[in-house]
Scaffold this motif. Structure first.
Motif, short mmCIF file in Angstrom:
data_model
loop_
_atom_site.label_atom_id
_atom_site.label_comp_id
_atom_site.label_asym_id
_atom_site.label_seq_id
_atom_site.Cartn_x
_atom_site.Cartn_y
_atom_site.Cartn_z
N ILE A 12 -3.11 64.90 0.49
CA ILE A 12 -2.41 63.96 1.37
C ILE A 12 -3.45 63.02 1.97
CG2 ILE A 12 -0.97 63.69 3.43
CD1 ILE A 12 0.12 66.50 2.91
N GLN A 14 -3.97 59.11 4.07
CA GLN A 14 -3.35 58.02 4.81
C GLN A 14 -3.53 56.71 4.05
OE1 GLN A 14 -1.52 58.09 7.70
NE2 GLN A 14 -1.63 60.31 7.56
N LYS A 15 -2.56 55.82 4.21
CA LYS A 15 -2.65 54.50 3.59
C LYS A 15 -3.98 53.84 3.96
CE LYS A 15 -0.42 49.95 3.63
NZ LYS A 15 0.67 49.13 4.20
N PRO A 82 0.93 53.76 -0.67
CA PRO A 82 2.07 54.65 -0.92
C PRO A 82 2.54 54.63 -2.37
CG PRO A 82 2.36 53.54 1.17
CD PRO A 82 1.14 52.92 0.54
N SER A 85 1.32 57.27 -4.83
CA SER A 85 1.82 58.65 -4.75
C SER A 85 2.39 59.06 -6.11
CB SER A 85 2.89 58.77 -3.67
OG SER A 85 2.35 58.48 -2.40
N ASN A 107 -0.06 62.40 -2.27
CA ASN A 107 0.93 61.81 -1.38
C ASN A 107 0.18 60.89 -0.41
OD1 ASN A 107 3.08 61.16 0.23
ND2 ASN A 107 3.43 63.22 1.02
N LYS A 109 0.45 58.66 2.72
CA LYS A 109 1.32 58.45 3.88
C LYS A 109 1.19 57.00 4.37
CE LYS A 109 2.62 62.82 4.81
NZ LYS A 109 4.01 63.25 4.86
N PRO A 110 2.33 56.35 4.66
CA PRO A 110 2.28 54.95 5.14
C PRO A 110 1.74 54.83 6.56
CG PRO A 110 4.54 55.76 5.07
CD PRO A 110 3.69 56.85 4.48
#
Lengths: 110, 114
Positions: A12, A14-15, A82, A85, A107, A109-110
């Motif tokens: 995961i 972050q953008k 995003p 992903s 993944n 995240k936006p």
């Protein structure tokens, strides 16, 4: 025996961050190392590939780093979005036989 | 240029039946490979055909077979289906196989065995 080991299993980010996926192999006869990107419901699509005589290859936001002595290679996704992903697979090939890693589900995240 | 086409997209079969999957490679590609994709085992190589000849084979039982036609189209057959055969079956084509020819995958056939 798994020919190509891939980690992590999931990631995961972050953008805007950097996604890093690692792969290791044992067979020194491998001479082609591609990365594939797979979206749900679709087949894997070739993203970027490298040969063992090159230590790094960059295409846009995607970079492969290759360490022949350590028998490791990694995918770096800069400025992750995003839309990145997906599940990523590394692979190694000797002649016409490809061995795939177990995949990393990314993944962003936006 | 059309991509790799696999038919059908979805199949539901019962144990003991047999099934045939079809793959049309990218025009001009002579090598066709088949892979089984499952959540637990990832992408597993089944076999590769080049010029109508099986050139390489993975570690699958003899129930899994394939063939390639003169137009490079390929079929894969699974006989005496087992529950564990439920998977996404992917076909990939390349110009000639080998490390100079990247694989181009179709979107797969989702086989469910009940």
């Amino acid at each position: 025996q798994q020919q190509v080991k891939q980690s992590p299993q999931s990631l995961i980010v972050q953008k805007g961050g950097i996604s890093i996926i690692n792969c290791a192999y044992e067979n020194t006869a491998f001479d082609y190392f591609p990365w594939y990107q797979q979206f749900p419901g679709k087949g894997p699509a070739l993203l970027i590939a490298i040969r063992p005589d090159v230590s790094e290859k960059k295409e846009g936001r995607f970079t492969i780093s290759f360490n022949k002595s350590a028998k490791q290679f990694s995918l770096h996704i800069m400025d992750s979005q995003p839309g990145d992903s997906a599940t990523y697979f590394c692979a190694a090939s000797n002649f016409n036989k490809f061995y795939f890693g177990s995949g990393t589900k990314l993944n962003v995240k936006p | 240029k059309a991509g790799v086409t696999q038919t059908p997209r979805y199949l539901i079969k019962t144990r003991g039946q047999q099934v045939t999957l079809s793959c049309s490679p990218i025009s001009g590609h002579r090598s066709v490979s088949w892979y089984q994709q499952t959540p637990g085992q990832g992408l597993q190589f089944l076999f590769e055909y080049f010029s109508e000849t099986q050139r390489n084979k993975g570690n699958f039982p003899g129930r899994f077979s394939g063939r390639q036609f003169s137009n490079s189209r390929s079929e894969m057959n699974v006989s005496t289906l087992e529950l564990g055969d439920s998977a996404l079956y992917l076909c990939a084509s390349s110009l000639a196989g080998g490390s100079n020819s990247p694989l181009h995958f179709g979107n797969g056939t989702r086989l469910t065995v009940t």
